[in-house]
Design a protein around this motif. Structure first.
Motif, PDB file in Angstrom:
ATOM      1  N   TYR A  70       0.831  -1.210   0.000  1.00 54.92           N
ATOM      2  CA  TYR A  70       0.000   0.000   0.000  1.00 54.92           C
ATOM      3  C   TYR A  70       0.863   1.256   0.000  1.00 54.92           C
ATOM      4  CZ  TYR A  70      -3.866   3.092   1.368  1.00 54.92           C
ATOM      5  OH  TYR A  70      -4.808   4.086   1.425  1.00 54.92           O
ATOM      6  N   ALA A  71       1.937   1.237   0.773  1.00 54.04           N
ATOM      7  CA  ALA A  71       2.835   2.389   0.816  1.00 54.04           C
ATOM      8  C   ALA A  71       3.449   2.646  -0.560  1.00 54.04           C
ATOM      9  CB  ALA A  71       3.935   2.172   1.849  1.00 54.04           C
ATOM     10  N   GLY A  72       3.846   1.575  -1.251  1.00 53.84           N
ATOM     11  CA  GLY A  72       4.410   1.733  -2.587  1.00 53.84           C
ATOM     12  C   GLY A  72       3.408   2.322  -3.562  1.00 53.84           C
ATOM     13  N   LYS A  73       2.165   1.865  -3.485  1.00 55.21           N
ATOM     14  CA  LYS A  73       1.124   2.365  -4.385  1.00 55.21           C
ATOM     15  C   LYS A  73       0.822   3.833  -4.099  1.00 55.21           C
ATOM     16  CE  LYS A  73      -2.040  -0.419  -5.739  1.00 55.21           C
ATOM     17  NZ  LYS A  73      -1.870  -0.325  -7.228  1.00 55.21           N
ATOM     18  N   VAL A  74       0.698   4.182  -2.820  1.00 53.30           N
ATOM     19  CA  VAL A  74       0.393   5.572  -2.450  1.00 53.30           C
ATOM     20  C   VAL A  74       1.529   6.508  -2.853  1.00 53.30           C
ATOM     21  CG1 VAL A  74       0.024   7.142  -0.505  1.00 53.30           C
ATOM     22  CG2 VAL A  74      -1.168   4.941  -0.585  1.00 53.30           C
TER      23      VAL A  74
END
Length: 248
Positions: free
Chosen positions: A94-98
């Motif tokens: 999720y951090a990578g996507k955000v």
């Protein structure tokens, strides 16, 4: 994060939405500047900065669509299962996507905002202002932050709801018709001024003269952006909880 940037780059729908955000903002800026130039004698409370930033209220819509598609496109195609199999740590995924989505939005904003402003001033002709005028640089910085945070907000909402039609069916009417129209009604301004898109209007000189009680907000320019950051943080937190607790 590199994988998420690859997804963004190779999905045509997200690329087209980014190009549309730039084209819509810049095109409307020149038309608005030219229109105000021809109607200058009939304008009240004329502020050339308004012409430079008002087109962004429509240009932000494709950027919001982009933010939503960075998440929902994986759910609609089912590739979210492969992504989570490759990166089982959902917090890291999720951090990578955000980060990838907001980084791209920030780059687009840094390009779009100054170009839109300059084109609008060109349309205004002798009634325009310059990049070196008082208040212009803070407004430009604020506008870039505004667009980036709105995209982050859309990413969070999309992660929480997971369905493209549902996300856009809520966000686009609210941003295009709801808060912009309702924000001009004095009787309910006390509430609507705190909606996500409205919080960035003061820094972009779109909220009206702040020394006029009809338009004055209960917060300043940078406080408004801080409120938008809280909206974005809350949406992103909701998106993460949805990702962590629900099956793909």
């Amino acid at each position: 994060m590199r994988a998420e940037l690859t997804k963004i780059r190779t999905v045509r729908s997200t690329v087209w939405t980014l190009l549309l955000a730039v084209a819509l903002s810049v095109g409307l800026a020149y038309l608005l500047g030219l229109s105000w130039r021809n109607a200058y004698d009939r304008l009240e409370n004329f502020d050339p900065l308004v012409a430079g930033f008002m087109p962004l209220t429509l240009g932000q819509l494709p950027l919001v669509v982009f933010g939503a598609l960075t998440v929902t496109s994986e759910y609609s195609t089912g590739t979210i299962r492969a992504s989570l199999a490759a990166v089982p740590d959902r917090a890291r995924f999720y951090a990578g996507k955000v980060l990838a989505g907001t980084l791209v939005a920030a780059v687009v904003a840094v390009v779009t905002v100054p170009v839109t402003f300059v084109v609008a001033q060109a349309g205004l002709g002798p009634y325009g202002t310059s990049l070196g005028a008082d208040g212009v640089v803070p407004a430009l910085v604020g506008a870039c932050l505004y667009l980036t945070l709105m995209c982050a907000f859309a990413i969070g909402v999309a992660a929480a709801l997971r369905h493209t039609a549902l996300v856009l069916g809520i966000l686009l009417p609210v941003l295009f018709l709801g808060s912009q129209g309702l924000g001009n009604i004095p009787a309910i301004k006390a509430v609507t001024q705190y909606l996500p898109d409205q919080t960035g209007w003061v820094v972009m000189h779109l909220a009206g003269p702040q020394d006029d009680p009809r338009w004055a907000r209960d917060y300043g320019a940078w406080t408004g952006l801080a409120l938008l950051a809280l909206w974005a943080a809350a949406a992103l937190a909701a998106g993460y909880l949805s990702l962590r607790r629900r099956d793909a």
